[in-house]
Motif scaffolding. Structure first.
Motif, PDB file in Angstrom:
ATOM      1  N   PRO A 153       0.757  -1.131  -0.042  1.00 52.87           N
ATOM      2  CA  PRO A 153       0.026  -0.077  -0.171  1.00 52.87           C
ATOM      3  C   PRO A 153       0.798   1.380   0.015  1.00 52.87           C
ATOM      4  CG  PRO A 153      -0.874  -1.443   1.662  1.00 52.87           C
ATOM      5  CD  PRO A 153       0.579  -2.004   1.233  1.00 52.87           C
ATOM      6  N   THR A 154       0.642   2.133  -0.896  1.00 56.95           N
ATOM      7  CA  THR A 154       1.417   3.413  -0.904  1.00 56.95           C
ATOM      8  C   THR A 154       0.431   4.728  -1.077  1.00 56.95           C
ATOM      9  OG1 THR A 154       2.992   2.039  -1.991  1.00 56.95           O
ATOM     10  CG2 THR A 154       2.979   4.532  -2.495  1.00 56.95           C
ATOM     11  N   THR A 155       0.803   5.753  -0.415  1.00 52.90           N
ATOM     12  CA  THR A 155       0.141   7.078  -0.384  1.00 52.90           C
ATOM     13  C   THR A 155       1.058   7.969  -0.517  1.00 52.90           C
ATOM     14  OG1 THR A 155      -0.037   7.132   2.057  1.00 52.90           O
ATOM     15  CG2 THR A 155      -1.836   6.091   0.736  1.00 52.90           C
ATOM     16  N   LEU A 156       0.792   9.039  -1.321  1.00 53.54           N
ATOM     17  CA  LEU A 156       1.439  10.229  -1.595  1.00 53.54           C
ATOM     18  C   LEU A 156       0.543  11.456  -1.395  1.00 53.54           C
ATOM     19  CD1 LEU A 156       4.156  11.819  -2.170  1.00 53.54           C
ATOM     20  CD2 LEU A 156       3.423  11.552  -4.506  1.00 53.54           C
ATOM     21  N   VAL A 157       0.744  12.176  -0.064  1.00 53.58           N
ATOM     22  CA  VAL A 157      -0.307  13.162   0.427  1.00 53.58           C
ATOM     23  C   VAL A 157       0.495  14.586   0.442  1.00 53.58           C
ATOM     24  CG1 VAL A 157      -1.905  13.735   2.008  1.00 53.58           C
ATOM     25  CG2 VAL A 157      -1.548  11.179   1.334  1.00 53.58           C
ATOM     26  N   ILE A 158      -0.060  15.457   0.144  1.00 55.80           N
ATOM     27  CA  ILE A 158       0.378  16.923   0.030  1.00 55.80           C
ATOM     28  C   ILE A 158      -0.391  17.560   1.279  1.00 55.80           C
ATOM     29  CG2 ILE A 158       0.604  19.185  -0.947  1.00 55.80           C
ATOM     30  CD1 ILE A 158       0.848  17.768  -3.556  1.00 55.80           C
ATOM     31  N   TYR A 159       0.160  18.046   2.183  1.00 58.92           N
ATOM     32  CA  TYR A 159      -0.466  18.817   3.386  1.00 58.92           C
ATOM     33  C   TYR A 159       0.041  20.358   3.391  1.00 58.92           C
ATOM     34  CZ  TYR A 159      -0.833  13.930   5.273  1.00 58.92           C
ATOM     35  OH  TYR A 159      -1.004  12.862   5.323  1.00 58.92           O
ATOM     36  N   ASN A 160      -0.497  21.127   4.018  1.00 58.15           N
ATOM     37  CA  ASN A 160      -0.330  22.720   4.024  1.00 58.15           C
ATOM     38  C   ASN A 160       0.543  22.512   5.480  1.00 58.15           C
ATOM     39  OD1 ASN A 160      -2.108  22.437   6.354  1.00 58.15           O
ATOM     40  ND2 ASN A 160      -3.564  23.715   5.279  1.00 58.15           N
ATOM     41  N   VAL A 161       0.861  23.576   5.986  1.00 61.33           N
ATOM     42  CA  VAL A 161       2.038  23.767   7.024  1.00 61.33           C
ATOM     43  C   VAL A 161       1.113  23.584   8.596  1.00 61.33           C
ATOM     44  CG1 VAL A 161       3.687  25.327   5.684  1.00 61.33           C
ATOM     45  CG2 VAL A 161       1.632  26.510   7.097  1.00 61.33           C
ATOM     46  N   LEU A 162      -0.110  23.556   8.275  1.00 63.96           N
ATOM     47  CA  LEU A 162      -0.976  23.394   9.352  1.00 63.96           C
ATOM     48  C   LEU A 162      -0.932  21.775   9.661  1.00 63.96           C
ATOM     49  CD1 LEU A 162      -3.546  26.064   9.555  1.00 63.96           C
ATOM     50  CD2 LEU A 162      -1.421  26.201  10.739  1.00 63.96           C
ATOM     51  N   GLY A 196       2.742  29.535  -0.857  1.00 61.64           N
ATOM     52  CA  GLY A 196       2.945  28.994   0.516  1.00 61.64           C
ATOM     53  C   GLY A 196       3.835  27.980   0.197  1.00 61.64           C
ATOM     54  N   VAL A 197       4.079  27.417   1.454  1.00 64.24           N
ATOM     55  CA  VAL A 197       5.179  26.058   1.731  1.00 64.24           C
ATOM     56  C   VAL A 197       3.971  24.830   2.029  1.00 64.24           C
ATOM     57  CG1 VAL A 197       6.461  24.757   3.057  1.00 64.24           C
ATOM     58  CG2 VAL A 197       6.954  27.348   2.621  1.00 64.24           C
ATOM     59  N   TYR A 198       4.257  23.965   1.097  1.00 66.70           N
ATOM     60  CA  TYR A 198       3.373  22.584   1.223  1.00 66.70           C
ATOM     61  C   TYR A 198       4.334  21.418   1.400  1.00 66.70           C
ATOM     62  CZ  TYR A 198      -0.302  25.345  -0.598  1.00 66.70           C
ATOM     63  OH  TYR A 198      -1.256  26.285  -0.725  1.00 66.70           O
ATOM     64  N   ILE A 199       3.814  20.758   2.248  1.00 67.18           N
ATOM     65  CA  ILE A 199       4.611  19.313   2.609  1.00 67.18           C
ATOM     66  C   ILE A 199       4.227  18.303   2.004  1.00 67.18           C
ATOM     67  CG2 ILE A 199       5.201  17.826   4.601  1.00 67.18           C
ATOM     68  CD1 ILE A 199       4.618  20.515   6.536  1.00 67.18           C
ATOM     69  N   TYR A 200       4.882  17.294   1.168  1.00 66.74           N
ATOM     70  CA  TYR A 200       4.503  16.019   0.724  1.00 66.74           C
ATOM     71  C   TYR A 200       5.059  15.026   1.409  1.00 66.74           C
ATOM     72  CZ  TYR A 200       8.619  16.780  -2.308  1.00 66.74           C
ATOM     73  OH  TYR A 200      10.163  16.859  -2.893  1.00 66.74           O
ATOM     74  N   GLN A 201       4.385  13.861   1.648  1.00 66.97           N
ATOM     75  CA  GLN A 201       4.749  12.868   2.396  1.00 66.97           C
ATOM     76  C   GLN A 201       4.283  11.502   1.555  1.00 66.97           C
ATOM     77  OE1 GLN A 201       2.784  11.198   6.236  1.00 66.97           O
ATOM     78  NE2 GLN A 201       4.745  12.215   7.068  1.00 66.97           N
ATOM     79  N   ILE A 202       5.328  10.372   1.705  1.00 67.36           N
ATOM     80  CA  ILE A 202       5.024   9.229   1.004  1.00 67.36           C
ATOM     81  C   ILE A 202       5.135   8.315   2.024  1.00 67.36           C
ATOM     82  CG2 ILE A 202       7.559   8.838   0.542  1.00 67.36           C
ATOM     83  CD1 ILE A 202       6.356   7.233  -1.977  1.00 67.36           C
ATOM     84  N   VAL A 203       4.183   7.255   2.166  1.00 73.17           N
ATOM     85  CA  VAL A 203       4.135   5.939   3.000  1.00 73.17           C
ATOM     86  C   VAL A 203       3.902   5.010   2.108  1.00 73.17           C
ATOM     87  CG1 VAL A 203       3.090   5.095   4.920  1.00 73.17           C
ATOM     88  CG2 VAL A 203       3.172   7.377   4.989  1.00 73.17           C
ATOM     89  N   SER A 204       5.086   3.993   2.086  1.00 76.12           N
ATOM     90  CA  SER A 204       4.829   2.780   1.169  1.00 76.12           C
ATOM     91  C   SER A 204       5.277   1.763   2.071  1.00 76.12           C
ATOM     92  CB  SER A 204       5.627   2.947   0.012  1.00 76.12           C
ATOM     93  OG  SER A 204       5.498   1.762  -0.647  1.00 76.12           O
ATOM     94  N   GLY A 205       4.331   0.989   2.625  1.00 73.64           N
ATOM     95  CA  GLY A 205       4.795  -0.370   3.690  1.00 73.64           C
ATOM     96  C   GLY A 205       5.392   0.395   5.018  1.00 73.64           C
ATOM     97  N   ALA A 206       6.564   0.003   5.340  1.00 75.72           N
ATOM     98  CA  ALA A 206       7.394   0.673   6.198  1.00 75.72           C
ATOM     99  C   ALA A 206       8.125   1.943   5.902  1.00 75.72           C
ATOM    100  CB  ALA A 206       8.249  -0.532   7.012  1.00 75.72           C
ATOM    101  N   PHE A 207       8.141   2.049   4.680  1.00 75.69           N
ATOM    102  CA  PHE A 207       8.622   3.130   4.091  1.00 75.69           C
ATOM    103  C   PHE A 207       8.120   4.655   4.486  1.00 75.69           C
ATOM    104  CE2 PHE A 207       9.834   5.984   0.583  1.00 75.69           C
ATOM    105  CZ  PHE A 207      11.006   6.716   0.946  1.00 75.69           C
ATOM    106  N   LYS A 208       8.584   5.555   5.016  1.00 79.12           N
ATOM    107  CA  LYS A 208       7.809   6.814   5.166  1.00 79.12           C
ATOM    108  C   LYS A 208       9.134   8.036   4.977  1.00 79.12           C
ATOM    109  CE  LYS A 208       4.939   9.416   8.189  1.00 79.12           C
ATOM    110  NZ  LYS A 208       4.525   9.275   9.787  1.00 79.12           N
ATOM    111  N   GLN A 209       8.683   9.017   4.079  1.00 81.08           N
ATOM    112  CA  GLN A 209       9.546  10.130   4.095  1.00 81.08           C
ATOM    113  C   GLN A 209       8.641  11.487   3.732  1.00 81.08           C
ATOM    114  OE1 GLN A 209      12.870   9.594   1.457  1.00 81.08           O
ATOM    115  NE2 GLN A 209      13.842  11.353   1.672  1.00 81.08           N
ATOM    116  N   THR A 210       9.234  12.536   4.377  1.00 85.18           N
ATOM    117  CA  THR A 210       8.653  13.864   4.056  1.00 85.18           C
ATOM    118  C   THR A 210       9.507  14.882   3.300  1.00 85.18           C
ATOM    119  OG1 THR A 210       7.196  13.432   5.941  1.00 85.18           O
ATOM    120  CG2 THR A 210       7.273  15.647   5.077  1.00 85.18           C
ATOM    121  N   ARG A 211       8.884  15.713   2.410  1.00 92.17           N
ATOM    122  CA  ARG A 211       9.958  16.977   2.060  1.00 92.17           C
ATOM    123  C   ARG A 211       8.886  18.157   2.082  1.00 92.17           C
ATOM    124  NH1 ARG A 211      14.734  16.110  -0.582  1.00 92.17           N
ATOM    125  NH2 ARG A 211      15.467  13.885  -0.651  1.00 92.17           N
ATOM    126  N   ARG A 212       9.490  19.221   1.570  1.00 92.40           N
ATOM    127  CA  ARG A 212       8.870  20.598   1.432  1.00 92.40           C
ATOM    128  C   ARG A 212       8.935  21.374   0.301  1.00 92.40           C
ATOM    129  NH1 ARG A 212       8.098  23.878   6.693  1.00 92.40           N
ATOM    130  NH2 ARG A 212       7.885  22.547   8.111  1.00 92.40           N
TER     131      ARG A 212
END
Length: 217
Positions: A153-162, A196-212
């Motif tokens: 299972p893999t998700t890639l989601v964009i979040y705001n700074v909140l 503005g600044v946005y945060i994007y995060q991937i979660v794929s199995g046990a792998f998780k990483q975030t960037r701006r």
């Protein structure tokens, strides 16, 4: 199931239109798991939406393509769009040729012949890469690499700074491979978001990483 790298050969195109005028010029560039299209409009009629499909009769069983609608700028004479392709369980160095079908909002149509060869480049580690361009306006491409041959299972989601979810770009099972996904600066309802600044995060199995990333308007 296995996603593999595509290498694109030189292409040619055939075009037709209902208006009988000069057509925009379409070029297909080399890409890695995507086709990059450049349209140079010389008709005086701006294109603000491009729909890309593939001729099902030219698709081999190992090549997956989804219908894609791409907004393109009406203010420029030349603009670039990308069209992703997915390869599943193809033998290395397999060759094929497929036909992309393109239609704009004015009813003009194109057929682009794309030569495809399956390469053997696979990532050796999971990674969420910097988006390009960054800062960006109006769109940016997010790159990520996954390893292994098992779906996860893999998700890639964009979040705001909140920390509020803005857009979910990926939500499906993925196998190892090289992936790219375009974000056009809109939220889950299709509305354009602000600078503005946005945060994007991937979660794929046990792998998780975030960037701006930074959207500038």
């Amino acid at each position: 199931m296995r996603l593999q790298t595509l290498l694109f050969c030189l292409t040619f195109l055939h075009a037709s239109t209902a208006f009988g005028d000069t057509l925009p010029n379409l070029m297909v560039h080399n890409g890695e798991n995507e086709v990059a299209l450049t349209i140079r409009n010389e008709t005086g009629r701006p294109v603000n939406k491009l729909t890309i499909t593939a001729d099902e009769g030219t698709l081999p069983a190992w090549l997956k393509i989804q219908r894609t609608s791409v907004p393109v700028s009406a203010k420029k004479e030349a603009y670039k769009v990308t069209f992703p392709l997915t390869v599943v369980d193809a033998l290395e160095d397999t060759h094929t040729e497929l036909t992309l079908l393109l239609a704009d909002n004015l009813g003009r149509t194109w057929q682009a012949q794309v030569g495809v060869r399956v390469g053997s480049a696979f990532p050796t580690e999971d990674a969420l890469l910097p988006n390009t361009p960054n800062p960006f306006n109006p769109s940016t491409t997010i790159h990520y690499h996954l390893t292994g041959t098992q779906e996860r299972p893999t998700t890639l989601v964009i979040y705001n700074v909140l920390g509020q979810q803005v857009r979910k770009l990926v939500d499906e099972s993925k196998v190892g491979g090289v992936y790219r996904v375009l974000w056009n600066g809109t939220d889950n309802t299709g509305r354009a978001v602000g600078s503005g600044v946005y945060i994007y995060q991937i979660v794929s199995g046990a792998f998780k990483q975030t960037r701006r990333m930074l959207l500038l308007k």
